[in-house]
Enzyme design. Structure first.
Site, PDB file in Angstrom:
ATOM      1  N   SER A 151     -31.365  -7.287   0.313  1.00 35.76           N
ATOM      2  CA  SER A 151     -30.858  -8.624  -0.054  1.00 35.76           C
ATOM      3  C   SER A 151     -31.820  -9.271  -1.031  1.00 35.76           C
ATOM      4  O   SER A 151     -33.031  -9.011  -0.997  1.00 35.76           O
ATOM      5  CB  SER A 151     -30.768  -9.516   1.189  1.00 35.76           C
ATOM      6  OG  SER A 151     -30.504 -10.862   0.800  1.00 35.76           O
ATOM      7  N   TYR A 165     -34.259 -12.601   9.049  1.00 30.50           N
ATOM      8  CA  TYR A 165     -33.384 -11.917   8.084  1.00 30.50           C
ATOM      9  C   TYR A 165     -34.155 -11.584   6.800  1.00 30.50           C
ATOM     10  O   TYR A 165     -34.176 -10.431   6.357  1.00 30.50           O
ATOM     11  CB  TYR A 165     -32.179 -12.798   7.763  1.00 30.50           C
ATOM     12  CG  TYR A 165     -31.236 -12.189   6.752  1.00 30.50           C
ATOM     13  CD1 TYR A 165     -30.306 -11.230   7.134  1.00 30.50           C
ATOM     14  CD2 TYR A 165     -31.276 -12.562   5.407  1.00 30.50           C
ATOM     15  CE1 TYR A 165     -29.439 -10.648   6.209  1.00 30.50           C
ATOM     16  CE2 TYR A 165     -30.414 -11.993   4.476  1.00 30.50           C
ATOM     17  CZ  TYR A 165     -29.493 -11.039   4.888  1.00 30.50           C
ATOM     18  OH  TYR A 165     -28.644 -10.471   3.966  1.00 30.50           O
TER      19      TYR A 165
END
Ligand SMILES: NC(=O)c1ccc[n+]([C@@H]2O[C@H](COP(=O)([O-])OP(=O)(O)OC[C@H]3O[C@@H](n4cnc5c(N)ncnc54)[C@H](OP(=O)(O)O)[C@@H]3O)[C@@H](O)[C@H]2O)c1
Length: 259
Positions: A151, A165
């Site tokens: 990401s 995350y």
């Protein structure tokens, strides 16, 4: 165009029942691959098969094997079930992921376990479990492929409090480089794709609240489209990408490199 042809190849896509995994599965199918989808919910996997059938993207070449990939025993079971039917896998896409947002003071221990188990440990366990099937396919000229979905939150500091995350995604980018060094000589490439904003269940609330603002702030002025994700996956999986390993490729309209 045989540079991008995946006919006769098998790809395994985790989290392939929706979102970015489904975008990738559709792209690999269009390039001719047989695809094994996996996610926890059997009905969601079946719905994905039905959707692929409806749009004619080679659903006869799609199989679904439900598994909870946050657990190592389930990663091993998925590889064993796939190995019962085929003797080689060309590409493993470690895409299944989860996120968690909470203010620093309230961020719970369970948000670390849930997110790190799925986003970081699972790509490691799956790559190891699938290694015999990947090595059975890879050659010096045309290696087998592992594609980890990272990401842009693992490349730069995110604007939301998603501590576990963003840390898990930075770690999966580095794990990609570590495994690329080890598995290159075994004829397996390992790369990561770092997506920017794509319209999925995970991003639904953010894009509903701030989608226009996020798009406007990026150099290309838009959110990612399914073809953007399909394209990078087909490139990395096909002969076109056979000399690329250890790379972390942002597919984000330029957000992580310019904003
Ligand atoms: N969307 C974005 O803008 C964006 C940006 C950057 C990175 N990413 C990354 O892209 C990947 C896919 O995200 P997405 O946006 O497509 O999310 P999503 O729409 O929430 O899809 C997640 C997928 O993972 C599966 N999954 C969740 N937990 C699982 C588990 N324990 N075991 C097996 N499968 C599981 C889900 O199916 P079940 O519920 O059936 O298990 C679903 O297929 C993630 O790694 C995410 O971090 C997304």
């Amino acid at each position: 165009m045989d540079l991008f042809d995946l006919s006769g190849r098998t790809a395994v896509v985790t989290g392939g029942s929706r979102g970015i995994g489904l975008m990738i599965a559709r792209g690999l199918l269009s390039a001719g691959a047989t695809v094994v989808l996996s996610s926890r919910k059997a009905d969601a996997c079946e719905q994905a098969r039905t959707d692929l059938l409806a749009d004619g993207t080679g659903a006869d070449r799609v199989r679904a094997v439900p598994a909870d990939l946050s657990r190592e025993d389930e990663c091993l079971r998925l590889a064993a079930v796939v190995g019962e039917h085929i003797d080689r896998v060309h590409v493993l896409v470690n895409n299944a992921g989860a996120t968690w947002r909470a203010p620093l003071a309230e961020f719970p221990a369970s948000a670390w376990d849930k997110v790190v188990d799925l986003n970081l440990k699972s790509p490691f366990f799956l790559t190891r479990a699938f290694l015999p099937l990947l090595e059975a396919d890879g050659t010096a000229d045309d290696p087998a492929r592992v594609i980890n979905i990272g990401s842009i939150d693992g490349l730069r500091v995110p604007s939301v409090p998603n501590y576990s995350y963003s840390a898990s995604k930075a770690a999966v980018h580095h794990l990609t480089r570590v495994l690329a060094a080890e598995l290159g000589p075994r004829h397996v490439t390992v790369n990561a794709v770092a997506p920017g904003p794509f319209e999925t269940k995970m991003m639904a609330a953010t894009l509903e609240a701030r989608g226009e603002e996020i798009a406007a702030a990026s150099p290309l002025g838009r959110i990612g489209r399914p073809d953007d994700m399909a394209g990078v996956a087909v490139f990395l999986a096909s002969r076109a990408g056979s000399y690329v390993t250890g790379a972390v490729i942002p597919v984000d309209g330029g957000i992580s490199t310019t904003c």
